[in-house]
Design an enzyme around this catalytic site. Structure first.
Site, mmCIF file in Angstrom:
data_model
loop_
_atom_site.group_PDB
_atom_site.id
_atom_site.type_symbol
_atom_site.label_atom_id
_atom_site.label_comp_id
_atom_site.label_asym_id
_atom_site.label_seq_id
_atom_site.Cartn_x
_atom_site.Cartn_y
_atom_site.Cartn_z
ATOM 1 N N GLY A 55 0.846 -1.189 0.000
ATOM 2 C CA GLY A 55 0.000 0.000 0.000
ATOM 3 C C GLY A 55 0.875 1.229 0.000
ATOM 4 O O GLY A 55 2.065 1.136 0.283
ATOM 5 N N CYS A 82 5.286 -6.200 1.685
ATOM 6 C CA CYS A 82 5.630 -4.781 1.582
ATOM 7 C C CYS A 82 4.963 -3.986 2.710
ATOM 8 O O CYS A 82 5.292 -4.179 3.863
ATOM 9 C CB CYS A 82 5.269 -4.247 0.189
ATOM 10 N N TYR A 83 3.988 -3.130 2.406
ATOM 11 C CA TYR A 83 3.295 -2.396 3.480
ATOM 12 C C TYR A 83 2.740 -3.378 4.506
ATOM 13 O O TYR A 83 2.811 -3.136 5.720
ATOM 14 C CB TYR A 83 2.167 -1.550 2.895
ATOM 15 N N HIS A 170 7.997 -7.908 -3.299
ATOM 16 C CA HIS A 170 6.739 -8.336 -3.920
ATOM 17 C C HIS A 170 6.894 -9.693 -4.615
ATOM 18 O O HIS A 170 7.253 -9.741 -5.790
ATOM 19 C CB HIS A 170 6.282 -7.294 -4.950
ATOM 20 N N GLU A 172 4.639 -11.481 -5.705
ATOM 21 C CA GLU A 172 3.559 -11.687 -6.670
ATOM 22 C C GLU A 172 3.904 -11.205 -8.072
ATOM 23 O O GLU A 172 3.270 -11.603 -9.031
ATOM 24 C CB GLU A 172 2.266 -11.011 -6.182
ATOM 25 N N SER A 224 -23.668 -10.332 -25.396
ATOM 26 C CA SER A 224 -23.020 -9.406 -26.340
ATOM 27 C C SER A 224 -22.119 -10.146 -27.320
ATOM 28 O O SER A 224 -21.715 -9.597 -28.335
ATOM 29 C CB SER A 224 -22.177 -8.405 -25.559
ATOM 30 N N GLY A 225 -21.786 -11.385 -26.988
ATOM 31 C CA GLY A 225 -20.825 -12.109 -27.808
ATOM 32 C C GLY A 225 -19.416 -11.948 -27.261
ATOM 33 O O GLY A 225 -18.477 -12.559 -27.750
ATOM 34 N N GLY A 226 -19.263 -11.122 -26.232
ATOM 35 C CA GLY A 226 -17.974 -11.003 -25.550
ATOM 36 C C GLY A 226 -17.734 -12.229 -24.678
ATOM 37 O O GLY A 226 -18.627 -13.052 -24.499
ATOM 38 N N VAL A 227 -16.523 -12.330 -24.142
ATOM 39 C CA VAL A 227 -16.148 -13.524 -23.394
ATOM 40 C C VAL A 227 -17.058 -13.719 -22.171
ATOM 41 O O VAL A 227 -17.598 -14.812 -21.956
ATOM 42 C CB VAL A 227 -14.671 -13.431 -22.925
ATOM 43 N N ASP A 228 -17.232 -12.658 -21.399
ATOM 44 C CA ASP A 228 -17.931 -12.816 -20.121
ATOM 45 C C ASP A 228 -19.400 -13.226 -20.299
ATOM 46 O O ASP A 228 -19.845 -14.191 -19.683
ATOM 47 C CB ASP A 228 -17.855 -11.518 -19.304
ATOM 48 N N SER A 229 -20.115 -12.505 -21.158
ATOM 49 C CA SER A 229 -21.536 -12.860 -21.279
ATOM 50 C C SER A 229 -21.691 -14.213 -21.972
ATOM 51 O O SER A 229 -22.633 -14.951 -21.693
ATOM 52 C CB SER A 229 -22.332 -11.764 -21.996
ATOM 53 N N SER A 230 -20.745 -14.572 -22.850
ATOM 54 C CA SER A 230 -20.836 -15.887 -23.502
ATOM 55 C C SER A 230 -20.638 -17.016 -22.500
ATOM 56 O O SER A 230 -21.351 -18.020 -22.534
ATOM 57 C CB SER A 230 -19.774 -16.014 -24.596
ATOM 58 N N LYS A 371 -10.352 -12.960 -15.288
ATOM 59 C CA LYS A 371 -10.579 -13.133 -16.727
ATOM 60 C C LYS A 371 -10.014 -14.463 -17.252
ATOM 61 O O LYS A 371 -10.668 -15.168 -18.009
ATOM 62 C CB LYS A 371 -9.926 -11.968 -17.477
#
Ligand code: XMP
Length: 525
Positions: A55, A82-83, A170, A172, A224-230, A371
Site C-alpha cells: 500500500g 511490503c506495506y 513483492h 507476486e 453481447s458475444g464477448g467472453v464474459d456474457s458468452s 478473466k
C-alpha cells in the site's frame, strides 16, 4: 468447494489482484477484502491463511490504514507483503522507519534462514522486486530475520511457531524470479491448503448452485458475444436449459461476421440449449447515429439504444425471475465492493442496468472469477476457442473506431479492413510460432483497424481516387492502462496495406498508429 479459502486484505497496493491471482494459480480459492473489513467477518469465513498487501502509506503515521493486533493471534497463518510486512512488524512491536535510500527495482536477496518454510526450493541468492521508501529497521519480538538485502536488514522476518511471515518485497510480480515458489510455499506449505480448487470443479459446482437458486424460474441475459456474457450464457444453459433466454442485439457495429458467429454458437443450430433471440437492429442504430460525430455522444446513443431494445424484448417475454449478468471478479473489486484500490473504468460502462425490465433478482455466475479463469471455464463448457480468446472489444463497437459520422458504408469499410489486418497478423504470428516454437515479441495484445475521417487523392490504374485512409492500431500492454505501439514487422504491414487497398473499396491510404498510451488511448475514436 470454497471451504479452503485464503483471504487477501487490501491496503491499497497496486498488485492486490495479482496476489489473489497467484494464490488461485496454486489452485486455492482466494478473495480480496478491504482492510476496513471487520475482524469478526474475517473469522467467520474461517480462512486457511491471510495475506496483507502492499500500500502507498507509512504505517507509523496516525491515519494510515492498519489492522488490529488480534488478527495475528487467531492462529491463522499471516503473510505480510511490503506495506503489509511493515504493518505486521509495527503492530507487533517492531520498528519501521523512513529509509535513507528508497529501494526500487530488481534486488538481490540473501537468504539467512535456509530452512525457512517460505524458502523451500528457493536459491540462497535470488532476485526479488523491491518498491519501498520505509523499511523495517527492527523485527518484532519473537521474529527472526530470514533474509536480507544490501539496503534492507530485514527483507524477510518470520515467527515460525505462530506462522507469521513478513516479506518486504513483492513475490507476486514476475520480476521476483522465485516469487511463485515462495507464495506457493506459504499457501500450500504453511497454510496447508490442499490446492484442489480447479476449473472443472468450479463449473460443476456453479451449475449446481444455479439450479438450486433458480429452481423452475426464468432467467434473462443480454448476450453481447464477448467472453464474459458468452461464458455466463454457457453456464446458465448447462444448468437450466430453456429456462434461459438470451437476447443478442446486433447493433451493426460488430466486427465482420461476428453476429453470425454468435448465432452459430448460441442460436438454434448451436451447441447450447436455450432460447436465443437475435435482434437485428443495424439500421435502427445507423439511423440514430446519422449526423453524430462527437465520440461521447456516439457512445451514449449506442448504450442507450441497447437498453431500449433490451427492454422492448424483455417486455415481449414478460416477467422473469432473474436478470443474469457477466460480472467478473475484477469488476467487483474495482467497483469498490471488494478491495481498496480504485481503478477508473467507469467510461466503459456504456449501458448500465435496464430500468424497465421486470425481474426479481440479479444472478452473476462469474462473480468470483478472474478473466483467465473465465476463459478456462469457457473452454470447459465447450465454447469455441475463437470466442473464448477474443480480443477486448468495446461495447460501442466499431461506432468508436470510425472517426466522425457512422454510416453503413463506413462500417463495411472498417469491417473488411479490420478482418484483413487481423487475419494477416494472426497468420504471421502463427508462422513465427511454427518456426521458433514461441510467440513473436511483437505480438500485440490488441490490434484492429479504424477508419479515419480523412479522404485524399490517390490513383488506381488510370483513375484518380478520392478515398478514405485506414489507420492500423496494434498495442502491447499488460493492464490496458498504459500501452505501446507494437513493432509489427514491416513486411507484414506492407502486405496488409496491399491487401486492404486492393480488396476494400473506398480506401486508398493506410497509416500505422505509433502513438503510445498515454498520450493516446488504445481505441481510435
Ligand atoms: P482506451 O481506449 O481507454 O481502452 O485506452 C482501454 C481498453 O478498454 C477498451 N474499451 C472499452 N471497452 N467499452 C468496453 O467494453 C468501452 O466503451 C470501451 N472503450 C475502450 C479498449 O478496447 C481497451 O481494451
Amino acid at each position: 468447494m470454497k471451504k479452503e479459502l485464503v483471504i487477501v486484505i487490501d491496503f491499497g497496493g497496486q498488485y492486490n489482484q495479482l496476489v489473489a491471482r497467484r494464490v488461485r494459480e496454486c489452485n486455492v480459492y482466494c478473495e480480496i477484502y478491504s482492510y476496513k473489513t471487520d475482524l469478526e467477518k474475517i473469522k467467520a469465513m474461517n480462512p486457511k491463511g491471510i495475506i496483507l498487501t502492499g500500500g502507498p502509506n507509512s504505517c507509523y503515521e496516525a491515519d494510515s490504514p492498519t489492522y488490529q493486533k488480534e488478527l495475528f493471534e487467531l492462529g491463522i497463518p499471516v503473510l505480510g507483503l511490503c506495506y503489509g510486512a511493515q504493518l505486521m512488524m509495527h503492530v507487533l512491536g517492531g520498528k519501521v522507519e523512513k529509509a535513507d535510500v528508497s529501494e526500487y527495482g530488481k534486488t538481490e536477496l540473501l537468504v539467512d534462514k535456509t530452512d525457512s518454510r517460505i524458502f523451500k526450493g528457493v536459491s540462497e541468492k535470488t532476485i526479488v522486486w523491491m518498491s519501498h521508501t520505509d523499511y523495517i529497521s527492527k523485527q518484532a519480538p519473537g521474529f527472526e530475520i530470514s533474509a536480507h538485502t544490501a539496503d534492507c536488514p530485514v527483507a524477510v522476518a518470520e515467527n515460525e511457531e505462530k506462522k507469521l511471515y513478513a516479506i518486504q518485497f513483492h513475490p507476486e510480480v514476475l520480476h521476483t524470479v522465485e516469487g511463485k515458489t515462495m507464495l506457493s510455499n506459504f499457501v500450500l506449505g504453511v497454510c496447508e491448503c490442499a490446492g484442489d480448487w480447479k476449473m472443472d470443479a468450479f463449473v460443476e459446482h456453479t451449475i449446481q448452485e444455479i439450479r438450486e437458486k433458480v429452481g423452475d424460474g426464468k432467467v434473462l441475459l443480454a448476450l453481447s458475444g464477448g467472453v464474459d456474457s458468452s461464458v455466463a450464457a454457457g453456464l446458465l444453459s448447462r444448468a437450466i436449459g430453456k429456462q434461459l433466454t438470451c437476447v443478442f442485439v446486433d447493433h451493426g457495429l460488430l466486427r465482420k461476421d461476428e453476429g453470425d458467429e454468435v448465432e452459430g454458437v448460441f442460436g438454434p443450430n448451436g451447441q447450447f440449449d436455450l432460447n436465443f433471440i437475435r435482434v437485428n437492429a443495424q439500421q435502427r442504430y445507423y439511423d440514430k447515429l446519422a449526423g453524430v460525430t462527437e465520440p461521447e455522444a456516439k457512445r451514449k446513443i449506442i448504450g442507450e439504444e441497447f437498453i431500449r431494445i433490451f427492454e422492448e424484448e424483455a417486455k415481449k417475454i414478460g416477467a422473469v425471475d432473474f436478470l443474469a449478468q457477466g460480472t467478473i471478479y475484477p469488476d467487483v473489486v474495482e467497483s469498490g465492493l471488494g478491495g481498496e484500490s480504485a481503478v477508473i473504468k467507469s467510461h466503459h460502462n456504456v449501458g448500465g442496468l435496464p430500468k424497465h425490465v421486470d425481474f426479481k433478482e440479479i444472478i452473476e455466475p462469474l462473480r468470483d472469477l478472474f478473466k483467465d479463469e473465465v476463459r478456462k471455464a469457457g473452454l470447459e463448457l465447450g465454447i469455441p476457442e475463437k470466442l473464448v480468446f477474443r480480443q477486448p472489444f468495446p461495447g460501442p463497437g466499431l461506432g468508436i473506431r470510425i472517426i466522425g459520422e457512422v454510416t453503413a458504408e463506413k462500417v463495411r469499410i472498417v469491417q473488411d479492413a479490420d478482418f484483413i489486418y487481423r487475419e494477416e497478423i494472426d497468420k504471421a504470428a502463427a508462422a513465427y510460432k511454427e518456426e521458433t516454437g514461441s510467440e513473436p515479441s511483437w505480438m500485440p495484445n490488441q490490434y484492429f483497424a479504424a477508419l479515419t475521417n480523412m479522404r485524399s487523392v490517390g490513383v488506381m490504374g488510370d483513375f484518380r481516387t478520392y478515398d478514405y485512409a485506414v489507420a492500423l492500431r496494434a498495442v502491447k500492454t499488460i493492464d490496458f492502462m498504459t500501452a505501446e505501439a507494437s513493432e509489427i514487422p514491416y513486411e507484414v504491414l506492407n502486405k496488409v496495406m496491399n491487401r486492404i487497398i486492393n480488396e476494400v473499396k473506398g480506401v486508398n491510404r493506410i497509416f500505422y498508429d505509433l502513438t503510445s498510451k498515454p498520450p493516446g488511448t488504445i481505441e481510435f475514436e
